[in-house]
Structure formats: C-alpha cells, structure tokens
Design a protein around this motif. Structure first.
Motif, PDB file in Angstrom:
ATOM      1  N   ILE A  19       0.857  -1.190   0.000  1.00 42.58           N
ATOM      2  CA  ILE A  19       0.000   0.000   0.000  1.00 42.58           C
ATOM      3  C   ILE A  19       0.889   1.235   0.000  1.00 42.58           C
ATOM      4  O   ILE A  19       1.711   1.417   0.889  1.00 42.58           O
ATOM      5  N   THR A  20       0.753   2.070  -1.039  1.00 45.60           N
ATOM      6  CA  THR A  20       1.474   3.331  -1.089  1.00 45.60           C
ATOM      7  C   THR A  20       0.544   4.415  -0.545  1.00 45.60           C
ATOM      8  O   THR A  20      -0.485   4.695  -1.150  1.00 45.60           O
ATOM      9  N   PRO A  21       0.887   5.011   0.609  1.00 47.08           N
ATOM     10  CA  PRO A  21      -0.022   5.978   1.227  1.00 47.08           C
ATOM     11  C   PRO A  21       0.196   7.391   0.708  1.00 47.08           C
ATOM     12  O   PRO A  21       0.530   8.296   1.465  1.00 47.08           O
ATOM     13  N   ASP A  22       0.027   7.572  -0.587  1.00 46.82           N
ATOM     14  CA  ASP A  22       0.213   8.894  -1.204  1.00 46.82           C
ATOM     15  C   ASP A  22      -0.975   9.784  -0.814  1.00 46.82           C
ATOM     16  O   ASP A  22      -2.122   9.475  -1.164  1.00 46.82           O
ATOM     17  N   PRO A  23      -0.711  10.915  -0.117  1.00 43.70           N
ATOM     18  CA  PRO A  23      -1.832  11.756   0.351  1.00 43.70           C
ATOM     19  C   PRO A  23      -2.737  12.241  -0.795  1.00 43.70           C
ATOM     20  O   PRO A  23      -3.930  12.473  -0.585  1.00 43.70           O
ATOM     21  N   ARG A  24      -2.166  12.346  -2.005  1.00 39.81           N
ATOM     22  CA  ARG A  24      -3.004  12.776  -3.146  1.00 39.81           C
ATOM     23  C   ARG A  24      -3.974  11.684  -3.577  1.00 39.81           C
ATOM     24  O   ARG A  24      -4.900  11.930  -4.324  1.00 39.81           O
ATOM     25  N   ALA A  25      -3.699  10.467  -3.109  1.00 42.20           N
ATOM     26  CA  ALA A  25      -4.563   9.338  -3.496  1.00 42.20           C
ATOM     27  C   ALA A  25      -5.497   8.923  -2.352  1.00 42.20           C
ATOM     28  O   ALA A  25      -6.082   7.843  -2.379  1.00 42.20           O
ATOM     29  N   LEU A  26      -5.614   9.798  -1.349  1.00 44.37           N
ATOM     30  CA  LEU A  26      -6.482   9.485  -0.207  1.00 44.37           C
ATOM     31  C   LEU A  26      -7.948   9.488  -0.643  1.00 44.37           C
ATOM     32  O   LEU A  26      -8.390  10.377  -1.365  1.00 44.37           O
ATOM     33  N   LEU A  27      -8.675   8.481  -0.208  1.00 39.33           N
ATOM     34  CA  LEU A  27     -10.083   8.368  -0.585  1.00 39.33           C
ATOM     35  C   LEU A  27     -10.984   8.629   0.616  1.00 39.33           C
ATOM     36  O   LEU A  27     -10.557   8.543   1.767  1.00 39.33           O
ATOM     37  N   GLY A  28     -12.225   8.931   0.316  1.00 42.07           N
ATOM     38  CA  GLY A  28     -13.221   9.100   1.371  1.00 42.07           C
ATOM     39  C   GLY A  28     -14.493   8.389   0.978  1.00 42.07           C
ATOM     40  O   GLY A  28     -14.623   7.868  -0.132  1.00 42.07           O
ATOM     41  N   LEU A  29     -15.444   8.364   1.903  1.00 48.48           N
ATOM     42  CA  LEU A  29     -16.729   7.735   1.604  1.00 48.48           C
ATOM     43  C   LEU A  29     -17.818   8.784   1.793  1.00 48.48           C
ATOM     44  O   LEU A  29     -17.765   9.567   2.742  1.00 48.48           O
ATOM     45  N   ARG A  30     -18.759   8.789   0.872  1.00 46.48           N
ATOM     46  CA  ARG A  30     -19.871   9.720   1.012  1.00 46.48           C
ATOM     47  C   ARG A  30     -21.160   8.897   1.126  1.00 46.48           C
ATOM     48  O   ARG A  30     -21.568   8.258   0.149  1.00 46.48           O
ATOM     49  N   PRO A  31     -21.780   8.883   2.312  1.00 46.83           N
ATOM     50  CA  PRO A  31     -22.984   8.064   2.489  1.00 46.83           C
ATOM     51  C   PRO A  31     -24.025   8.392   1.426  1.00 46.83           C
ATOM     52  O   PRO A  31     -24.208   9.551   1.056  1.00 46.83           O
ATOM     53  N   GLY A  32     -24.667   7.364   0.925  1.00 46.71           N
ATOM     54  CA  GLY A  32     -25.694   7.560  -0.095  1.00 46.71           C
ATOM     55  C   GLY A  32     -25.113   7.684  -1.491  1.00 46.71           C
ATOM     56  O   GLY A  32     -25.858   7.699  -2.469  1.00 46.71           O
ATOM     57  N   GLU A  33     -23.798   7.802  -1.596  1.00 51.44           N
ATOM     58  CA  GLU A  33     -23.206   8.007  -2.920  1.00 51.44           C
ATOM     59  C   GLU A  33     -22.106   7.005  -3.246  1.00 51.44           C
ATOM     60  O   GLU A  33     -22.230   6.217  -4.166  1.00 51.44           O
TER      61      GLU A  33
END
Ligand code: ADP
Ligand code: MG
Ligand code: MG
Length: 365
Positions: free
Chosen positions: A67-81
């Motif tokens: 796992i490369t923890p590149d901050p530009r590749a950080l993901l998030g989750l949006r409920p309902g989407e």
C-alpha cells in the motif's frame, strides 16, 4: 463491470489480506470485460487509491500487494453516494470486493459502510459478517438450531474487577479454573471471541497456564472463550451462494504443529498439509456438508464462507468449530482449492461471487 478490490485493513490479519488480494487482483486483471480499481487500507484505517500496474508487478514478483499511502490518493466515503477521491469525485464502482480478514473487514463494519454508500459488496452483509466473526454468538445460534458445537465457557474482561487487563488476570483465571473443573476439564483452548488466523489463541494443558493464555487473548478482544480441547481431525467445507447455497466436498487440514496456529497457517511452509477431498465415508462427508450449509444459513451468511468442523477422533462425533465469512483467498488457500476441486475454476468463482453480490444488492433495494 467496475470492480473495486479493498485490501490490507486494520486487523492483525493485514498481511494475510495483502496476500489473498494479490491472488484475486491478478485473476481479475486478466478479465477483459471487467475494470479494476485497487484500494489499499492502511493499518490506521485510511483508504488509498493504488497504482494498478505497480501493485500487479508486486503481486507477480512478491506474491503480495503493498500500500502506497500517497496523500493525493487518499479516498473518502460519502454516504448515499460512494467512494470519492481527494477532489471529491465519485469513483465508478458496480461492486466492491472486500478481500479483508478480521476486525473492520470480516466483522460487518466495512459491509455497513458500503451498504450506506449503496455499493454491492461480495460476501456476507452486516449481520452475517458480524455473527460469523463473533464466535460465541455464532455458537449460541447454532446451539439453538440443534447444531453440534464444542463445549465452552466465556470470560468477559468486565469480570476482571474493572482493572486493566495486563497483569491482573489472576483472579479471573482462578475463577475460570474453577468453572473448567466443574465442566469439561483441561486441556482447553483459550480464544479471543472475535479474531482469526489463530491470533491470540493458546492451548492450555493445566491450570498454571491459564492466566497467561487469558492475558494473551484479552490483548485481542475483551471477550474470551475457553473450549474443551478435543483430539480432532479438522474438516473444512466451502459454501457458495446466497439463500440456497451449495457446498463442496470437504477438505482436511493436517497441521504439523500441535494445533493449526498462526505459524502453521502462514509462516511455516510445512506447517500444515491440505488434503482435498478429505478421506471420509460418503455419508459422513454429506453430514458435514449439511451441517456446514445449515451453519451458513443460520448466521445469515451470503456469497461465500468456509465452515470449519472438527471430527473427534475417538468418538467420530462432528462438531462445528467456526465459520469464516472471508476465508483466506489466495489461489492455494483452502476455500478456492476446495471449490476448484469441485469443478469451478478460480476465475469462475470470482465471477460467481460478483454476481451473487449484485443479486443480493438487487434483493435489498
Ligand atoms: P481462528 O478463527 O483463529 O482460526 P479457531 O477457533 O479455528 O480460530 O482455532 C484455531 C485452531 O486451533 C483450529 O484450527 C484448531 O487447530 C485449534 N483448535 C481450536 N479450538 C479447538 C478445540 N476446541 N479442540 C482442538 N483444537 C482446537
Ligand atoms: Mg476463523
Ligand atoms: Mg479457524
């Protein structure tokens, strides 16, 4: 079809997940009708989009993903989407394959997150995952259905007088020793209630060893079970499907260690022999398959699970040990091998799991 593979994760089985996922993504990457997105979850629980070419190379050369923890590749989750990238753009996904083991992967938590994002997810949903991971509650449900489980008692860290776990298990251990003496006696297996890969598990021969074993298990989970140690053959069954799942001919794990511990599972190449199919009388094999199927349905599992039984050597009794809703999944792991021995290729298995995930999502919506 856009498939997102989640791997890594926050559990003690992080490394195992990276190896399982290496097998899955190499196979999925070869499917022309499918587009693949790799998401690595760090031990801290952050999700990072991964470079596919780089990870496929690691999978081929090292047999694992990183796992490369590149901050530009950080993901998030949006409920309902769904899953969003650092700019807030939604990631295209028809199905998510959580190739995760243990806490925050196999226990219903990630399944809940995905459900809130309306993302179909391979394997069991929230309930099936949570029950499968909870050894005691799974046993309670199985007992209620009249399925055979190994005799056990439970110890909760609340019974440790509210003191911290480390170094204070003496009282709890004395108490447990008494309860063991009043039930099945030594030797016993001490296990954290919610864990896997034998993490935190100790076989204890005599009362003197109990305190240390409890302490070890409590480091993993605040609820611990103590089981009668049986002399057994370990028979595992692959279950595949949703409401009306099918089973495959059982396989046998023959550990060379005293039991099937973490080292035997992952670090010692001679730690265990897998025999597929297991050498069993046809009627007994069928009985184990029936029990496994019932165990799967009873905890509301879906997609896949490996149901592990014990066959007591002396009596020939069958006991349900546990269900693993996201079992080890490298091409040489027990689950895919048992399915393959039953005539379903690794690629076909992956496709079927994805379509089962979509089917389950359709039924829900
Ligand atoms: P995990 O979820 O970590 O795999 P298990 O309950 O399957 O935990 O236990 C791991 C291993 O410990 C089993 O595969 C078996 O070798 C041994 N074991 C566990 N419980 C018992 C028991 N009651 N009697 C004999 N062996 C056991
Ligand atoms: Mg397990
Ligand atoms: Mg096990």
């Amino acid at each position: 079809m856009k498939v997102v593979v989640l791997y890594g994760g926050q559990s003690q089985e992080h490394q195992v997940s990276c190896v399982s996922a290496a097998g899955v993504v190499q196979e999925l990457a070869g499917m022309a009708d499918l587009s693949l997105t790799l998401v690595g979850i760090t031990l801290e629980g952050r999700w990072f989009l991964q470079d596919q070419a780089e990870q496929l190379r690691r999978a081929r050369e090292e047999g694992t993903l990183g796992i490369t923890p590149d901050p530009r590749a950080l993901l998030g989750l949006r409920p309902g989407e769904g899953i969003v990238d650092a700019e807030g753009t939604l990631l295209a996904a028809d199905c998510v394959f959580p190739v995760l083991h243990g806490a925050y992967g196999e226990d219903g938590t990630v399944q809940g997150l995905l459900e809130m994002c309306h993302l179909p997810c391979v394997g069991s949903g929230v309930t099936g995952s949570a029950l499968g991971m909870d050894k005691i509650r799974a046993k309670q449900i199985w007992e209620q259905r009249g399925l055979p489980v190994v005799p056990y008692i439970t110890v909760n860290d609340r019974s440790l007088d509210g003191r911290s776990v480390g170094g204070c298990t003496a009282g709890a251990a004395r108490d447990a020793v008494e309860r063991i003496a009043g039930t099945f006696g030594f030797p016993v297996f001490v296990k954290p209630n919610a864990a896997g890969s034998s993490v935190g598990i100790t076989r204890v021969e005599a009362p003197e060893g109990l305190a240390a074993a409890l302490e070890r298990a409590f480091r993993v989970d605040g609820t611990v079970l103590i089981e009668q140690a049986l002399a057994v053959r370990e028979i595992e069954t692959a279950v595949l499907g949703n409401q009306d799942p099918r089973t495959f001919p059982p396989g046998e794990v023959i550990p060379s260690h005293q039991f099937y511990d973490y080292e035997a599972k992952y670090t010692d190449p001679e730690g265990a022999a897998l025999k597929i199919p297991a050498d069993l009388e046809p009627a007994l094999a069928q009985r184990i398959r029936d029990i496994s199927r019932e165990a799967f349905c009873a905890v509301d599992a879906a997609g896949l699970a490996r149901v592990d039984c014990f066959l007591q050597r002396e009596t020939g009794e069958v006991y349900l040990n546990e269900i693993n809703t996201l079992p080890g999944f490298t091409p040489i792991s027990m689950y895919p091998k048992m399915v393959q021995a039953g005539g379903v290729t690794y690629a076909e298995l992956l496709r079927e799991l994805i379509s089962l995930a979509l089917e389950r999502a359709r039924h829900r919506s």
